[in-house]
Design an enzyme around this catalytic site. Structure first.
Site, PDB file in Angstrom:
ATOM      1  N   SER A   7       0.826  -1.214   0.000  1.00  0.00           N
ATOM      2  CA  SER A   7       0.000   0.000   0.000  1.00  0.00           C
ATOM      3  C   SER A   7       0.857   1.260   0.000  1.00  0.00           C
ATOM      4  O   SER A   7       0.382   2.325  -0.397  1.00  0.00           O
ATOM      5  CB  SER A   7      -0.893   0.011   1.240  1.00  0.00           C
ATOM      6  OG  SER A   7      -0.081   0.018   2.401  1.00  0.00           O
ATOM      7  N   CYS A 180       2.982  -7.046   9.628  1.00  0.00           N
ATOM      8  CA  CYS A 180       2.721  -5.935   8.710  1.00  0.00           C
ATOM      9  C   CYS A 180       4.096  -5.497   8.215  1.00  0.00           C
ATOM     10  O   CYS A 180       5.027  -5.346   9.020  1.00  0.00           O
ATOM     11  CB  CYS A 180       2.026  -4.785   9.438  1.00  0.00           C
ATOM     12  SG  CYS A 180       1.884  -3.277   8.445  1.00  0.00           S
ATOM     13  N   HIS A 182       5.181  -2.772   7.284  1.00  0.00           N
ATOM     14  CA  HIS A 182       5.663  -1.477   7.786  1.00  0.00           C
ATOM     15  C   HIS A 182       6.411  -1.635   9.113  1.00  0.00           C
ATOM     16  O   HIS A 182       7.235  -0.792   9.456  1.00  0.00           O
ATOM     17  CB  HIS A 182       4.501  -0.508   8.016  1.00  0.00           C
ATOM     18  CG  HIS A 182       3.946   0.131   6.770  1.00  0.00           C
ATOM     19  ND1 HIS A 182       3.226  -0.566   5.836  1.00  0.00           N
ATOM     20  CD2 HIS A 182       4.009   1.416   6.329  1.00  0.00           C
ATOM     21  CE1 HIS A 182       2.848   0.260   4.865  1.00  0.00           C
ATOM     22  NE2 HIS A 182       3.315   1.475   5.139  1.00  0.00           N
TER      23      HIS A 182
HETATM   24  N1  DGL Z   1       2.154  -2.887   4.962  1.00  0.00           N
HETATM   25  C1  DGL Z   1       0.876  -3.452   4.796  1.00  0.00           C
HETATM   26  C2  DGL Z   1       0.649  -4.706   5.579  1.00  0.00           C
HETATM   27  O1  DGL Z   1       1.585  -5.455   5.706  1.00  0.00           O
HETATM   28  C3  DGL Z   1      -0.290  -2.523   4.698  1.00  0.00           C
HETATM   29  C4  DGL Z   1      -0.470  -1.524   5.750  1.00  0.00           C
HETATM   30  C5  DGL Z   1      -1.654  -0.621   5.442  1.00  0.00           C
HETATM   31  O2  DGL Z   1      -1.705  -0.083   4.343  1.00  0.00           O
HETATM   32  O3  DGL Z   1      -2.533  -0.489   6.300  1.00  0.00           O
HETATM   33  O4  DGL Z   1      -0.428  -5.019   6.022  1.00  0.00           O
END
Ligand code: DGL
Length: 257
Positions: A7, A180, A182
């Protein structure tokens, strides 16, 4: 050539791990910064976005895809396989589950977006890999915007981490899955909060182990391109800081498949 997508800038944690293993590796990266975050959206929307992202990468020459986003990995794999039946698609969840189920002493924490945690996919797969595991899953929706803002070590980030991670500290988890892409950017803050004895499972590293094991030919040298659907300076700066190198970023215009 690998097409890696997320994303936003979170999927660059996969790119960083790829470049650590092979600095010349060939890939195209897409961050859908214009529509991020995905993790608070419904399954239907996440599926649609995932197919549009993948379509862009395939149209640019990707012949294998890395869904560098746990929210898409949780919700959109069936849609992606249906839309691209002949393309090899790697996802984030199975590799992390495999390591955690093998190495944990029995108490596992999972953190992720609302979508990933709400899907229950991590808990279900962990339990089927190793029945009897004690699993605590927590959604941490504010972590993604904090990372996208580059607030990797900010006081506010530490305060929010204390609040989100308290149940995991109380549960004395021995292993914590960063569910996630991030979150590896927040490793310092997260590790400090849960304590040095908790093993953090970094899903980008886990997925790269799988790609290397199954198809090391994918790591061959070639072009490296970065696309963002909102090619803003902020995303590029955070990306460059995280990757430790200057990058050229381009606008991606997504079209319906
Ligand atoms: N980095 C993504 C994940 O692993 C998406 C985070 C997002 O856009 O909320 O879920």
């Amino acid at each position: 050539m690998l097409g890696i997508f997320d994303s936003g800038i979170g999927g660059l944690t996969v790119v960083k791990e790829l470049l650590r293993r092979n600095p010349q590796a060939s890939f195209i990266y897409l961050g859908d910064t214009a529509r991020a975050p995905y993790g608070n959206k419904s399954k239907e929307t996440i599926e649609r976005y995932a197919v549009e992202d993948a379509h862009f990468l395939v149209s640019q020459g990707a012949d294998a895809l890395v869904v560098a986003c746990n929210s898409m990995s949780a919700y959109a794999m069936d849609a992606l396989h249906a839309a691209f039946p002949s393309i090899c698609i790697y996802e984030m969840i199975a590799p992390a589950v495999e390591i955690a189920a093998k190495t944990s002493r029995g108490r596992i924490g999972v953190i992720g977006t609302r979508a990933t945690v709400g899907s229950g996919v991590y808990a279900a797969r962990l339990r089927s890999a190793r029945p009897g595991l004690d699993i605590t899953s927590i959604a941490c929706p504010l972590f993604v915007p904090l990372v996208e803002e580059g607030m990797l070590d900010a006081r506010e980030t530490k305060m929010i981490a204390r609040r989100y991670l308290a149940p995991l500290v109380q549960k004395q988890v021995d292993t914590l899955i960063l569910g996630c892409t991030h979150y590896p950017l927040l490793t310092g803050v997260i590790q400090a909060r849960v304590g040095g004895r908790v093993k953090l499972i970094d899903s980008p590293c886990a997925v790269m182990n799988v790609i290397e094991r199954e198809d090391s030919g994918r790591l061959s040298a070639g072009v490296q391109r970065y696309y963002f659907t909102d090619n803003n300076v902020r995303s590029r700066e955070v990306a460059e800081k995280w990757l430790g190198r200057g990058i050229e970023t381009k606008f991606a215009v997504l079209t319906k498949p």
